[in-house]
Design a protein around this motif. Structure first.
Motif, PDB file in Angstrom:
ATOM      1  N   ALA A 140    -121.909  27.293  83.099  1.00 41.31           N
ATOM      2  CA  ALA A 140    -122.121  26.234  82.362  1.00 41.31           C
ATOM      3  C   ALA A 140    -120.938  26.221  81.342  1.00 41.31           C
ATOM      4  O   ALA A 140    -120.199  27.268  80.959  1.00 41.31           O
ATOM      5  CB  ALA A 140    -123.641  26.349  81.570  1.00 41.31           C
ATOM      6  N   PRO A 141    -120.703  25.001  80.653  1.00 37.09           N
ATOM      7  CA  PRO A 141    -121.308  23.650  81.048  1.00 37.09           C
ATOM      8  C   PRO A 141    -120.805  23.289  82.314  1.00 37.09           C
ATOM      9  O   PRO A 141    -119.503  23.529  82.484  1.00 37.09           O
ATOM     10  CB  PRO A 141    -120.961  22.931  79.891  1.00 37.09           C
ATOM     11  N   ARG A 142    -121.607  22.650  83.191  1.00 37.88           N
ATOM     12  CA  ARG A 142    -121.130  22.303  84.385  1.00 37.88           C
ATOM     13  C   ARG A 142    -120.228  21.129  84.347  1.00 37.88           C
ATOM     14  O   ARG A 142    -119.326  20.866  85.213  1.00 37.88           O
ATOM     15  CB  ARG A 142    -122.397  21.800  85.200  1.00 37.88           C
ATOM     16  N   THR A 143    -120.206  20.522  83.202  1.00 38.89           N
ATOM     17  CA  THR A 143    -119.214  19.351  83.036  1.00 38.89           C
ATOM     18  C   THR A 143    -117.565  19.935  83.089  1.00 38.89           C
ATOM     19  O   THR A 143    -116.904  18.984  83.115  1.00 38.89           O
ATOM     20  CB  THR A 143    -119.446  18.421  82.008  1.00 38.89           C
ATOM     21  N   GLN A 144    -117.688  21.107  82.614  1.00 39.88           N
ATOM     22  CA  GLN A 144    -116.193  21.682  82.648  1.00 39.88           C
ATOM     23  C   GLN A 144    -115.943  22.885  83.709  1.00 39.88           C
ATOM     24  O   GLN A 144    -115.002  23.720  83.433  1.00 39.88           O
ATOM     25  CB  GLN A 144    -116.173  22.309  80.991  1.00 39.88           C
ATOM     26  N   LEU A 145    -116.785  22.851  84.566  1.00 39.36           N
ATOM     27  CA  LEU A 145    -116.622  23.877  85.724  1.00 39.36           C
ATOM     28  C   LEU A 145    -116.455  23.124  87.095  1.00 39.36           C
ATOM     29  O   LEU A 145    -117.048  21.950  87.383  1.00 39.36           O
ATOM     30  CB  LEU A 145    -118.073  24.524  85.892  1.00 39.36           C
ATOM     31  N   SER A 146    -115.306  23.658  87.471  1.00 44.18           N
ATOM     32  CA  SER A 146    -114.862  23.085  88.714  1.00 44.18           C
ATOM     33  C   SER A 146    -114.572  24.249  90.107  1.00 44.18           C
ATOM     34  O   SER A 146    -114.589  25.393  89.567  1.00 44.18           O
ATOM     35  CB  SER A 146    -113.613  22.199  88.827  1.00 44.18           C
ATOM     36  N   ALA A 147    -114.751  23.908  91.279  1.00 49.15           N
ATOM     37  CA  ALA A 147    -114.609  24.638  92.287  1.00 49.15           C
ATOM     38  C   ALA A 147    -113.319  24.493  92.922  1.00 49.15           C
ATOM     39  O   ALA A 147    -112.903  23.218  93.347  1.00 49.15           O
ATOM     40  CB  ALA A 147    -115.522  24.839  93.197  1.00 49.15           C
ATOM     41  N   VAL A 148    -112.459  25.616  93.330  1.00 48.17           N
ATOM     42  CA  VAL A 148    -111.034  25.387  93.964  1.00 48.17           C
ATOM     43  C   VAL A 148    -110.981  25.910  95.360  1.00 48.17           C
ATOM     44  O   VAL A 148    -111.524  27.179  95.147  1.00 48.17           O
ATOM     45  CB  VAL A 148    -109.917  25.608  93.158  1.00 48.17           C
ATOM     46  N   LEU A 149    -110.881  25.136  96.686  1.00 49.78           N
ATOM     47  CA  LEU A 149    -110.957  25.730  97.914  1.00 49.78           C
ATOM     48  C   LEU A 149    -109.590  26.120  97.993  1.00 49.78           C
ATOM     49  O   LEU A 149    -108.539  25.094  98.167  1.00 49.78           O
ATOM     50  CB  LEU A 149    -111.784  24.886  98.905  1.00 49.78           C
ATOM     51  N   GLY A 162    -121.097  20.347  88.878  1.00 50.34           N
ATOM     52  CA  GLY A 162    -121.838  19.269  88.440  1.00 50.34           C
ATOM     53  C   GLY A 162    -123.192  20.226  88.778  1.00 50.34           C
ATOM     54  O   GLY A 162    -123.290  21.179  89.067  1.00 50.34           O
ATOM     55  N   GLY A 163    -124.343  19.256  88.246  1.00 48.79           N
ATOM     56  CA  GLY A 163    -125.554  19.738  88.361  1.00 48.79           C
ATOM     57  C   GLY A 163    -126.039  20.721  87.154  1.00 48.79           C
ATOM     58  O   GLY A 163    -125.576  20.931  86.514  1.00 48.79           O
ATOM     59  N   HIS A 164    -127.215  21.187  87.397  1.00 45.73           N
ATOM     60  CA  HIS A 164    -127.876  22.056  86.248  1.00 45.73           C
ATOM     61  C   HIS A 164    -127.356  23.398  86.577  1.00 45.73           C
ATOM     62  O   HIS A 164    -127.069  24.147  87.708  1.00 45.73           O
ATOM     63  CB  HIS A 164    -129.514  21.916  86.271  1.00 45.73           C
ATOM     64  N   PRO A 165    -127.112  24.031  85.379  1.00 43.35           N
ATOM     65  CA  PRO A 165    -126.632  25.562  85.553  1.00 43.35           C
ATOM     66  C   PRO A 165    -127.384  26.234  85.961  1.00 43.35           C
ATOM     67  O   PRO A 165    -127.179  27.412  86.768  1.00 43.35           O
ATOM     68  CB  PRO A 165    -126.281  25.900  84.199  1.00 43.35           C
ATOM     69  N   LYS A 166    -128.829  26.065  86.340  1.00 42.62           N
ATOM     70  CA  LYS A 166    -129.646  26.988  86.902  1.00 42.62           C
ATOM     71  C   LYS A 166    -129.730  26.985  88.646  1.00 42.62           C
ATOM     72  O   LYS A 166    -130.394  27.318  89.016  1.00 42.62           O
ATOM     73  CB  LYS A 166    -131.244  26.753  86.273  1.00 42.62           C
TER      74      LYS A 166
END
Length: 537
Positions: A140-149, A162-166
């Motif tokens: 969290a916060p998910r708005t500032q979290l990204s995934a890199v493949l 994105g989505g809820h942290p839980k």
């Protein structure tokens, strides 16, 4: 496997904002701080204050644990702890009969509890879509979290979580598998970007997973072996396939009649092969299934063929005698083994095939070293197979001596080097001598001799062997020097006469030519004179 990282202790970010809400008698309530940014599970101190002068009741409403640290006539200081998620604590007051409130915003940040690249297929076919799945728990916060493949260090895709942290989140990306991806490491990395809040970019990488790719041609393994196996022979079985990848990890093998013969396999850059040498025996079944199997990844390619085992012996060719005297009878017989038939025996007119054929001949000198040929045929699986036998007849006969083998007249020049070529033939090979009739003088055969006048004469050449003898007269004439002188005496006058005739003919021809030229000149002169005497026109 999930990858986790220890959560560092990060500074608390507070926004010093006071909210004033009007009340009776200009009473005001405020909350400090107005905004807070803190790590998950952290704590924050909140100050609630009021300007109320009457009977005041002041408090803080929150879902988290709170402790009242200090208080005054119109303020209270609280500590909120174990804050797990974003929330809005509320300061409230009762000023007499009037109620008022002020709220703050608490933003919680946390690193993902785990980031995992889901297991890859055991094998991935080249040219097919490969879906990479990155599983993210927490953060969290998910708005500032990204995934890199990632493929190695190469970034394939970057997507917001994105989505809820839980709520666990799965990020997917599809890539077209290639041969170059074989052995490549794929991973997933999360990036929590807190730089807008004055912190840093925090990342966490999953455990890498290695990919194995494979590629198969559209063809099946190629079997290179005859359909027919002959008992008593050693047969090579060979199977191969080209254009596959990775050839080094492919397995290829041969099965004959449900058994695996001793074999050797070879793997090159993009092809594989298997080779087996099989001793064909009478214990083999008459029909045998042959399989070539290739295994790569979870794929199996195979080729099947049915082989036919047969037993075919060459025909038996016999001569009643291999060596006979001229005029003797010889019986030639050809006999085929069971199941096959004789289709040809030299010396016999073609006829329908039978298991046996024979004939008898009277041996002559022309039959010496004559070859007899016998062929037998056997039909196997719709195909005709042939085997042959040959034998040679030897005929014993007496010497032969004729004009072609020994010329009857020889003329040699005295002093020249000459060889008497006189050769008799027969079986066994005859011996031969040439002696002069008059005195029995020997004339060597096949030896270079210097010709002398006394060699002149008639010779009797005698060829003999255990099967007879034959003689022939040879006349040898030696030309000596006196004969050469008479020849010169005769030739010289003849040559002189010929030269004289040629000279006379040449003289006559030249004289007549000069006369013709003289007459032509006279005629031209007379014509000129006549032209000069003619009157003018």
């Amino acid at each position: 496997m999930a990858s986790t990282r220890a959560k560092p202790t990060l500074p608390l970010l507070l926004a010093l904002v006071t909210v004033v809400i009007p009340g009776p008698g200009d009473a005001q309530v405020s909350i400090h701080p107005r905004e807070a940014f803190l790590p998950q599970g952290g704590s924050v101190q909140v100050n609630c204050s009021s300007s109320c002068k009457e009977d005041l009741s002041l408090g803080l409403e929150t879902q988290w644990l709170k402790d009242e640290l200090e208080s005054g006539p119109n303020w209270k200081l609280f500590e909120l702890s174990e804050i797990g998620e974003d929330s809005s604590p509320l300061c409230f007051e009762n000023c007499g009969t009037v109620q008022s409130s002020a709220s703050a915003t608490i933003t919680v940040y946390s690193f993902p509890e785990s980031v995992e690249l889901r297991p890859l297929p055991a094998w991935q076919q080249v040219g097919k879509d490969l879906t990479l799945r990155c599983h993210v728990d927490g953060g969290a916060p998910r708005t500032q979290l990204s995934a890199v493949l990632l493929r190695g260090e190469e970034i394939l895709s970057r997507q917001p979580v994105g989505g809820h942290p839980k709520d666990p989140k799965e990020i997917t990306f599809t890539v077209l598998a290639s041969r170059g991806d074989h052995g490549a490491n794929f991973s997933c990395r999360t990036e929590l970007d807190l730089r807008p809040q004055g912190l840093a970019l925090f990342s966490n990488v999953s455990e890498a997973r290695s990919l194995r790719t494979f590629d198969l041609p559209a063809t099946i393994p190629k079997l290179d072996t005859p359909d027919l196996l002959e008992v008593g022979t050693q047969q090579k079985l060979f199977c191969s396939l080209e254009g596959l990848f990775p050839a080094s990890e492919a397995r290829i093998y041969l099965e004959l009649g449900g058994q695996m013969p001793t074999q050797e396999s070879t793997n090159s850059s993009d092809s594989v092969s298997a080779t087996a040498l099989v001793e064909v025996t009478e214990e083999f079944d008459r029909t045998l299934p042959l399989r070539c199997v290739l295994e790569l990844a979870d794929q199996i390619l195979e080729t099947q063929r049915t082989l036919t085992v047969y037993n075919f012996s060459a025909p038996v060719l016999t001569l009643s005698q291999l060596e006979v005297s001229e005029g003797s009878q010889v019986t030639v017989k050809c006999e085929a083994h069971s199941g096959s038939k004789v289709v040809l025996l030299s010396g016999v007119e073609p006829r329908p095939p039978t298991p046996q054929v024979q004939f008898t001949l009277n041996a002559s000198s022309e039959d010496h070293k004559r070859s007899f040929f016998c062929s037998a045929a056997l039909e196997v699986a719709g195909k005709f197979l042939f085997k042959n036998q040959t034998l040679e007849l030897h005929v014993l006969y007496g010497p032969r001596l004729d004009e072609t083998d020994c010329l009857g007249n020889w003329t040699w020049q005295e002093g020249s080097q000459q060889t008497l070529k006189c050769q008799a033939w027969g079986n066994p090979s005859p011996k031969m001598t040439c002696r002069r009739k008059a005195d029995g003088a020997l004339l060597p055969i096949g030896v270079v001799k210097s010709v002398k006048q006394e060699m002149n004469g008639t010779y009797v050449c005698h060829a003999f062997s255990s099967h007879g003898n034959v003689t022939r007269n040879v006349y040898l004439t030696v030309l000596y020097h006196s004969q050469n002188n008479w020849t010169i005496i005769i030739l010289v006058p003849v040559l002189l006469v010929i030269v004289g005739l040629v000279m006379a003919a040449s003289y006559v021809y030249n004289r007549q030519r000069k006369i013709r030229i003289y007459k032509l000149q006279k005629a031209q002169e007379e014509a000129i004179k006549l032209k000069g005497q003619a009157p003018p026109p």
